[in-house]
Design a protein around this motif. Structure first.
Motif, PDB file in Angstrom:
ATOM      1  N   UNK A   1       0.830  -1.195   0.000  1.00  0.00           N
ATOM      2  CA  UNK A   1       0.000   0.000   0.000  1.00  0.00           C
ATOM      3  C   UNK A   1       0.863   1.243   0.000  1.00  0.00           C
ATOM      4  N   UNK A   2       0.211   2.321  -0.431  1.00  0.00           N
ATOM      5  CA  UNK A   2       0.822   3.631  -0.287  1.00  0.00           C
ATOM      6  C   UNK A   2      -0.276   4.511   0.258  1.00  0.00           C
ATOM      7  N   UNK A   3      -0.052   5.057   1.461  1.00  0.00           N
ATOM      8  CA  UNK A   3      -1.036   5.968   2.029  1.00  0.00           C
ATOM      9  C   UNK A   3      -0.670   7.367   1.583  1.00  0.00           C
ATOM     10  N   UNK A   4      -1.641   8.077   0.999  1.00  0.00           N
ATOM     11  CA  UNK A   4      -1.325   9.463   0.645  1.00  0.00           C
ATOM     12  C   UNK A   4      -2.374  10.392   1.238  1.00  0.00           C
ATOM     13  N   UNK A   5      -1.927  11.596   1.486  1.00  0.00           N
ATOM     14  CA  UNK A   5      -2.800  12.622   2.036  1.00  0.00           C
ATOM     15  C   UNK A   5      -2.319  13.967   1.518  1.00  0.00           C
TER      16      UNK A   5
END
Lengths: 433, 306
Positions: free
Chosen positions: B202-206
């Protein structure tokens, strides 16, 4: 290129498969005939039944009787039944106004009942005061002009008699009758003003309807792809420019198919013209290869230029409704030649006509109207119309390329923009990305 | 682990707001990779840049060690965030057209259509028009058009939006099948619970920036077991005040407690059990949601808006 071909095939099939395509093929020529030939046809159509008329002759010198005799020459279609029947001739004293008023009341009610088509009132001293009038519910241009001609001849006879110069009325009428001035193109082909005008309008209408009709189909198809967001899948498979080009070409081929079928129908009708009783001779127009080449060039260029503009509109709006504001100037610039047609036909070589027909957005329709009316027999640049038409082709082609380039730049960004419509400065910025 | 897709320092700015800000990520070949973040985090923009629909302002995108070429378009299956198909075309026509435009031969597609329609229980509608299908069926049809040309890379934007739970299971099954064939799958979602069950990486982006990325199991291990779920009878909100409890989330029939680092979970259990009846007590792996909240220090209310 292979992918573009797939887009072309889909766009073509989507239009040609529809019922509206078939309906368009049939209805459009009917519509063209209706707005061009029908009024002319109706104007010359013979009436189907004998018209009953009455005459109030206040001159009391036998004009009514002479008029009645003069009408015998007019027959209906069968060439036997008289076209007019004079039911009554009332010779009255012009001073007896009560009687005249009463009689007119009676005749008026007969007209309203339909028993009488019209009645004429001829004043006393008509040879001096030129006074007569016709009363009817509705007037036929042809009948009125016949009555006018007959009455004029009769009154001329009366005048001649009063001058006492011993020349018979018939010989004077014979001497003064007009001649029929016909029109010919250099080279001897017969040309007729009305035919040239009507055929010109027909060709302009074909270009007009192709550009508007197929342009709008193209625009709606872009809006549909945009609204359904399928555009994102498409541009992840094919470049936006190829997509746009594929759509323009696919619909263009569909429109050419339609025009080709019309030409075929026209050709068949022309081949059988003898048995169809078509009086207008359009051979000079239809079977002129130079004209046909120019027509096809302007048809294709006009379609490319305008349909690309429609694609541009489709790419920057979100709905058909929003698009309406943008369509308006396009329709106006395509309509202008139709509005100015009468003027151009009268002065096809005037500076205004030449200048207008060289403005690329007007060229396809205006130039074709001028070529059609001026007539081209040989391809030679010393002929101003050939020079101007060729210049028009070049200018329109260059403009079309510019329109395609600009649209290509805006299209690829516009199709992915939803919501707010871009402003003009934004659009200009997009062309530079 | 062989890298398939790589983004290096990608930036994209719209009207002075950075939609994507120096994003770097690496998608291993044959993995299921989730780009996860709240709405407006920059997921769609990132995916559109990978798809070459929009160009990044700076940074590079490499597929299989090469720059993206137009030929790459034929090897990728793309499901955009907002779904839609030609309403007036038949199912078979739409599938064929979208496959042909990806460079597939007509005959090649024809052989595949029936199998796909059966798999998605759409076989009976094959000759019908798209507009006759329900929304959910149209989604399944679009999913077919995304996979029909046997792509090497499948990109799914907001994969779960608009799908009912049954269809989610169906599509998950198909994606796992594709993964076994070696296909790389990249998807974005803001539904973290679903992503958790499907992703390898996963890659969490914000706000356009990467918060965290890597193998899901590694990330979970790194964040340790620091929350507990307790099924209780009655009101458990008092647990918020027990020492060692950082945060409490109430669910319909249980509460979830986030513990402070080093807190003694057994002491907390005793404390709760002394006040109410405990039916279940479970030490939890942190959910992606928790990890996301912890890393971004975002106000959870902002996420609930989705």
């Amino acid at each position: 290129m292979r992918k573009m071909w797939i887009v072309i095939k889909r766009e073509y099939a989507q239009v040609v498969k529809k019922k509206s395509f078939l309906i368009g093929i049939i209805l459009t020529p009917l519509f063209l005939i209706a707005i061009t030939a029908l009024p002319a046809f109706l104007a010359t159509k013979k009436s189907s039944s004998t018209e009953h008329i009455a005459i109030i002759d206040l001159d009391q010198q036998g004009i009514g009787e002479k008029f009645k005799e003069s009408l015998v020459r007019y027959k209906l279609d069968d060439n036997e039944t008289p076209a007019y029947q004079v039911t009554d001739i009332h010779e009255l004293d012009p001073a007896d106004t009560t009687k005249i008023t009463e009689l007119r009341k009676t005749l008026d009610s007969l007209i309203l009942d339909g028993q009488l088509k019209s009645y004429l009132v001829i004043y006393g001293g008509v040879e001096q005061n030129d006074s007569a009038f016709q009363v009817a519910k509705s007037f036929s241009f042809r009948t009125s002009s016949r009555f006018e001609r007959r009455l004029s001849n009769i009154v001329s006879g009366i005048r001649l008699k009063k001058m006492n110069i011993g020349v018979s009325t018939d010989s004077v009428l014979n001497v003064t009758r007009g001649i029929n001035l016909k029109q010919q193109a250099p080279g001897g082909k017969e040309r007729d003003f009305m035919t040239m005008y009507l055929s010109g309008i027909v060709f302009v209408m074909i270009i007009f309807m192709t550009a508007i009709g197929y342009g709008q189909i193209l625009m709606r198809s872009v809006i549909e792809e945009k609204n359904s967001r399928i555009i994102e899948v498409l541009v992840s498979s094919i470049s936006p420019f190829q997509l746009m080009a594929g759509k323009v070409v696919g619909l263009g081929l569909a429109s050419l198919t339609q025009v080709a079928i019309w030409f075929l129908i026209g050709g068949v009708i022309y081949a059988f013209r003898a048995s169809l009783d078509i009086s207008a001779d359009i051979s000079g127009v239809i079977f002129n290869p130079i004209f046909i080449i120019y027509f096809l060039l302007f048809l294709v260029l006009g379609y490319l230029m305008y349909s690309t503009l429609f694609a541009l509109i489709g790419s920057i709006v979100n709905s058909d409704k929003e698009a309406q504001n943008f369509i308006f100037p396009i329709i106006i610039s395509l309509m202008l030649p139709l509005v100015l047609a009468m003027y151009i036909v009268q002065e096809p070589d005037s500076t205004l006509a030449v200048v207008l027909s060289l403005i690329p957005f007007f060229t396809p329709t205006m130039m074709i109207l001028r070529i059609n009316f001026i007539g081209v027999e040989v391809f030679n640049f010393s002929n101003p119309i050939i020079f101007e038409a060729t210049l028009g082709v070049i200018l329109t082609a260059l403009t079309t390329l510019a329109v395609i380039w600009i649209t290509g730049r805006i299209f690829r960004i516009g199709i992915l923009m939803y919501g707010k419509r871009p402003t003009l400065p934004e659009l200009l910025k997009w062309t530079r990305y | 682990m062989q890298e398939y897709l790589r983004l290096d320092d990608i930036c994209k700015t719209y009207d002075r707001t950075a939609a994507v800000d120096r994003l770097t990520l690496s998608v291993p070949k044959g993995s299921i990779y989730g780009i996860i973040g709240p709405n407006g985090a920059g997921k769609t923009t990132t995916i559109r840049m990978i798809m070459d629909i929009i160009a990044p302002d700076s940074g590079t995108i490499m597929i299989d060690g090469e720059k993206v070429t137009s030929d790459f378009r034929n090897r990728v299956g793309y499901l955009p965030e907002e779904r839609g198909l030609y309403k007036k075309m038949t199912l078979a026509e739409v599938i064929t057209y979208l496959a042909e435009i990806k460079g597939c031969g007509r005959a090649e597609v024809a052989g595949e259509i029936d199998g796909w329609l059966r798999k998605m229980s759409l076989a009976e509608y094959k000759g019908g028009k798209v507009e006759e299908l329900s929304k959910g069926m149209q989604q399944k049809l679009q999913f077919i058009t995304t996979l029909i040309h046997k792509p090497d890379l499948i990109i799914l934007d907001e994969l779960f939006s608009g799908l009912d739970p049954l269809n989610i299971e169906l599509i998950k099954g198909i994606l796992l099948e594709e993964k076994r064939k070696g296909t790389t799958i990249l998807f974005s979602t803001h539904v973290m619970e679903q992503a958790e069950k499907l992703c390898d990486y996963i890659c969490l982006i914000n706000r356009g920036q990467k918060v965290l990325d890597g193998r899901l199991s590694d990330i979970k291990a790194k964040f340790g077991t620091n929350s507990i779920q307790v099924d209780i009878d009655g009101d458990g909100t008092f647990a918020r005040d027990i020492p060692g409890v950082d945060n409490l989330t109430e669910f319909n029939n249980y509460i979830e407690l986030k513990l402070a680092p080093g807190a003694d979970n057994q002491a907390i259990l005793k404390e709760i059990a002394s006040r109410v009846l405990v039916r279940r007590f479970e030490l939890m792996e942190p959910s992606l949601y928790d990890i996301f909240i912890e890393v971004t220090r975002i106000d959870p209310k902002e996420l609930k808006g989705d």
